[in-house]
Design an enzyme around this catalytic site. Structure first.
Site, PDB file in Angstrom:
ATOM      1  N   SER A 133      10.975  10.782   6.505  1.00 63.36           N
ATOM      2  CA  SER A 133      11.985   9.736   6.383  1.00 63.36           C
ATOM      3  C   SER A 133      12.048   9.128   4.983  1.00 63.36           C
ATOM      4  O   SER A 133      12.307   9.830   4.023  1.00 63.36           O
ATOM      5  CB  SER A 133      11.742   8.665   7.444  1.00 63.36           C
ATOM      6  OG  SER A 133      12.817   7.762   7.473  1.00 63.36           O
ATOM      7  N   HIS A 134      11.730   7.852   4.880  1.00 61.12           N
ATOM      8  CA  HIS A 134      11.893   7.134   3.611  1.00 61.12           C
ATOM      9  C   HIS A 134      10.663   7.259   2.701  1.00 61.12           C
ATOM     10  O   HIS A 134      10.664   6.725   1.603  1.00 61.12           O
ATOM     11  CB  HIS A 134      12.151   5.659   3.906  1.00 61.12           C
ATOM     12  CG  HIS A 134      11.128   5.096   4.848  1.00 61.12           C
ATOM     13  ND1 HIS A 134      11.134   5.418   6.193  1.00 61.12           N
ATOM     14  CD2 HIS A 134      10.076   4.300   4.656  1.00 61.12           C
ATOM     15  CE1 HIS A 134      10.119   4.818   6.767  1.00 61.12           C
ATOM     16  NE2 HIS A 134       9.455   4.135   5.865  1.00 61.12           N
ATOM     17  N   ASP A 298      18.660   6.930   3.941  1.00 66.91           N
ATOM     18  CA  ASP A 298      17.282   7.283   3.597  1.00 66.91           C
ATOM     19  C   ASP A 298      17.060   8.791   3.597  1.00 66.91           C
ATOM     20  O   ASP A 298      18.006   9.567   3.731  1.00 66.91           O
ATOM     21  CB  ASP A 298      16.302   6.590   4.562  1.00 66.91           C
ATOM     22  CG  ASP A 298      16.361   7.172   5.964  1.00 66.91           C
ATOM     23  OD1 ASP A 298      17.429   7.693   6.340  1.00 66.91           O
ATOM     24  OD2 ASP A 298      15.345   7.120   6.681  1.00 66.91           O
ATOM     25  N   ASP A 300      15.988  11.067   5.675  1.00 72.26           N
ATOM     26  CA  ASP A 300      16.467  11.916   6.771  1.00 72.26           C
ATOM     27  C   ASP A 300      17.791  11.433   7.365  1.00 72.26           C
ATOM     28  O   ASP A 300      18.218  11.928   8.413  1.00 72.26           O
ATOM     29  CB  ASP A 300      15.390  12.040   7.860  1.00 72.26           C
ATOM     30  CG  ASP A 300      15.021  10.706   8.481  1.00 72.26           C
ATOM     31  OD1 ASP A 300      15.128   9.677   7.794  1.00 72.26           O
ATOM     32  OD2 ASP A 300      14.627  10.687   9.661  1.00 72.26           O
ATOM     33  N   ASP A 302      18.853   8.621   8.810  1.00 72.29           N
ATOM     34  CA  ASP A 302      19.040   7.761   9.977  1.00 72.29           C
ATOM     35  C   ASP A 302      19.140   6.276   9.619  1.00 72.29           C
ATOM     36  O   ASP A 302      19.503   5.463  10.465  1.00 72.29           O
ATOM     37  CB  ASP A 302      17.960   8.014  11.047  1.00 72.29           C
ATOM     38  CG  ASP A 302      16.544   7.871  10.534  1.00 72.29           C
ATOM     39  OD1 ASP A 302      16.360   7.551   9.340  1.00 72.29           O
ATOM     40  OD2 ASP A 302      15.613   8.092  11.336  1.00 72.29           O
ATOM     41  N   ARG A 303      18.837   5.913   8.381  1.00 78.15           N
ATOM     42  CA  ARG A 303      18.945   4.498   7.986  1.00 78.15           C
ATOM     43  C   ARG A 303      20.205   4.240   7.171  1.00 78.15           C
ATOM     44  O   ARG A 303      20.762   5.162   6.576  1.00 78.15           O
ATOM     45  CB  ARG A 303      17.753   4.094   7.126  1.00 78.15           C
ATOM     46  CG  ARG A 303      16.441   4.197   7.843  1.00 78.15           C
ATOM     47  CD  ARG A 303      15.337   3.644   6.971  1.00 78.15           C
ATOM     48  NE  ARG A 303      14.084   3.692   7.707  1.00 78.15           N
ATOM     49  CZ  ARG A 303      13.053   2.893   7.489  1.00 78.15           C
ATOM     50  NH1 ARG A 303      13.104   1.996   6.522  1.00 78.15           N
ATOM     51  NH2 ARG A 303      11.960   2.998   8.212  1.00 78.15           N
ATOM     52  N   LYS A 397      18.870   6.624  15.450  1.00 78.21           N
ATOM     53  CA  LYS A 397      19.670   5.767  14.595  1.00 78.21           C
ATOM     54  C   LYS A 397      20.448   6.663  13.633  1.00 78.21           C
ATOM     55  O   LYS A 397      20.080   7.814  13.411  1.00 78.21           O
ATOM     56  CB  LYS A 397      18.807   4.739  13.879  1.00 78.21           C
ATOM     57  CG  LYS A 397      17.665   5.274  13.042  1.00 78.21           C
ATOM     58  CD  LYS A 397      16.829   4.091  12.556  1.00 78.21           C
ATOM     59  CE  LYS A 397      15.732   4.479  11.597  1.00 78.21           C
ATOM     60  NZ  LYS A 397      14.480   4.844  12.282  1.00 78.21           N
TER      61      LYS A 397
END
Ligand code: VG1
Ligand code: CO
Length: 564
Positions: A133-134, A298, A300, A302-303, A397
């Protein structure tokens, strides 16, 4: 048959956190490290685990999980360093596990929301997302792996517990003996032994789903007028999706998506869409001749972070504004079933739910806790303070979905972002909000801080701190209203009589020491007092946190490393 069985030994510490297993790349590069975890996933979902899994893991994982034999698995990642090598391993192990078909994104790329979309659309039994992710990427950055179940969402705790249990006793893994790597660069179908490997365009199905939710004509009209918009993909996975949606399909000018080519090290950046790490976008939106609207996502995808001209929308406010404006969006026009937010997320959405006369659910941190509520039709929108927003269209998300939702509202209302949010505050009151992160704290000291505060909780109600008085203090526990499963120890909450709130918890995604998160929230119903400086408003709460938890002492830091 050319399945090879390889003897292995457990690796310590393969316990999935808030969102899968995350470790430095160098840890994942150890012999058998990735293989052990992947085999543990496959064993857990196939029911081939012997009776040695302890009774605390409910049998339902094995009773209800679909056997992967012959089913479809979706595989993709955020393009970070080690992604391609890991995908080759996953494909060969999926062939050995008996999957019938794997859908893999071209170039090994799939955003987390796209994986969720594909699992649902093609009836896959699950999916594997290769992402941290982030967290930063590159040879000295982080890598991660996460398993999603048949509803398209992150595996629930019962499944992650079973996977972890399996990692602790694994002695063999199975892999298809095949030296030539699968070509991931070209869309098309190939075979790996009996396994059908379908390389799919990473953006097609996701983009198609978006057209069914939003008013693309209205958004196209907005983007082709004077309105100026910039979306920052931070050299992570959303670049191709953003170009496809905003530039190709909605007619925004070329260059609307910046940093749009996914790079293995994210260009040396930290793909976390907040005011600290997305500073280039922030400088544009707060600079001269700023665009009307800015957004970032982000690693991946999702943010999301939402910015107006000279204006930052907190993620908690964003969720509340989307909910309050749902009637502008075709997919939600008929009404919302309910709203769910994670516990540390501000209570701004609660006020909208109350106004709409719908239920509001407060869940532990992490998207996996929304899955049952969405599946049961109890909620339509979900959100977290950590720049996460989503709906029942998938079970993750979804960063670009949130951007489209905002664009749809802006297209319908033709007001500025600041006007829309300030009007929202006048109607519902403003929840001043901030999260203070203390990263890289020594793990034992972070645990001591939490233990110390936990012991003080019972004595806090009724105590006064300056003008504030404690109304309640507890260690948040959640009972899932759909399946009755219980998750305790989800964060320490201190609620004040004034309605303000403090929350402390330790991160479950970091890879270096511990990260302490302090969440601060103050409610202001008075429209005359809704444009104050956030830090000033929250300062008394920071002082209370220091007094009850001795943060400076335990973290050995004078101030947080990141404020969002
Ligand atoms: C963080 C966030 C949490 C989010 C999780 C995964 O977890 O606080 O809200 O669900 O990251 O997001 P933690 O345990 O570090 O606080 V992501 O974009 O990594 O999938
Ligand atoms: Co993410």
């Amino acid at each position: 048959m050319s399945i090879v069985e390889i003897a292995t030994q457990p690796h310590a510490g393969q316990k999935p956190g808030t969102s899968g297993l995350r470790k430095p790349v160098t840890v994942f590069q150890q012999p058998h490290y990735l293989e052990n975890f992947v085999q543990s996933i496959f064993d857990s979902v196939s029911g081939s685990v012997s009776g040695s899994v302890s009774g605390s893991v409910s049998g339902s994982v094995f009773d209800s999980a679909p056997d992967p034999k012959g089913t479809t698995l979706v595989v993709g990642g955020d393009g970070r360093y080690h992604n391609r090598a890991a995908i080759q391993t996953v494909l060969r192990m999926a062939a050995a596990a008996g999957y019938g078909r794997v859908l893999v994104g071209q170039g090994g790329i799939l955003s987390t929301p796209a994986v969720s979309c594909l699992i649902r659309k093609y009836g896959a039994s699950g999916g594997i997302v290769l992402s941290a992710s982030h967290n930063p990427g590159g040879p000295s950055g982080d890598f991660g792996i996460k398993y999603n179940v048949a509803n398209g969402g992150p595996a629930p705790e019962s499944v992650t517990a079973a996977i972890y249990a399996r990692t602790q006793e694994i002695s063999v893994y199975r892999i298809w003996a095949e030296d030539a790597p699968i070509d991931l660069e070209r869309v098309g179908v190939t075979k790996l032994g009996p396994l059908v490997v379908e390389v799919v365009d990473a953006t097609d199905d996701y983009a198609q789903l978006m057209t069914t939710l939003f008013d693309f004509d209205a958004i196209r009209d907005l983007l082709q007028g004077d309105f100026r918009f910039c979306v920052d993909a931070m050299h992570a996975v959303t670049g191709p999706y953003a170009r496809r949606l905003f530039e190709d399909m909605l007619g925004a000018p070329a260059g609307t998506a910046i940093h749009a080519v996914p790079l293995e090290n994210f260009g040396g950046g930290h793909p976390d869409p907040n005011l600290t790490y997305a500073h280039e976008l922030v400088e544009r939106l707060f600079g001269e001749n700023a665009p009307d609207f800015g957004a970032a996502s982000d690693g991946d995808g999702d943010r999301n972070m939402i910015l107006g001209r000279n204006f930052f929308v907190t993620p908690s406010d964003s969720l509340a504004v989307l909910a309050a404006n749902h009637r502008y969006v075709p997919a939600y026009r008929a009404g919302l079933a309910g709203i769910a937010r994670s516990m540390p997320t501000s209570q701004a959405a609660d006020r909208v739910a109350q106004g709409l006369g719908i239920d509001l659910y407060e869940t532990p941190t992490g998207w996996k806790f929304f899955g049952n509520l969405l599946d049961a039709g109890r909620v339509t929108l979900c959100g977290e303070e950590s720049f996460g927003t989503g709906s029942n269209h998938i079970r993750e998300k979804d960063g670009l979905w949130a951007v489209l939702f905002w664009l749809n509202i802006l297209a319908a209302r033709r007001q500025s972002v600041a006007d829309i949010v300030q009007e929202h505050w006048r109607t519902y009151g403003r929840h001043y909000y901030a999260r203070h992160d203390y990263e890289g704290v020594k793990s034992d000291r972070a645990e001591s801080l939490m233990d110390g505060l936990r012991q003080r909780l019972a004595g806090l109600p009724g105590q006064r701190f300056g003008a504030e008085e404690v109304a309640y203090a507890d260690d948040f526990a959640y009972t899932d209203p759909v399946d009755g499963s219980c998750s305790a120890g989800q964060g320490l909450r201190i609620g004040l009589v004034s309605g303000s709130r403090l929350v402390l918890r330790l991160s479950g995604t970091g890879t270096q020491g511990a990260t302490l998160r302090l969440y601060l929230e103050a409610y202001e119903p008075d429209a005359q007092r809704q444009n104050l400086e956030v830090g000033t408003v929250l300062a008394p709460l920071v002082a209370i946190a220091e007094e009850v938890a001795q943060i400076r002492h335990y973290t050995e830091m004078e101030r947080p490393t990141v404020i969002t």
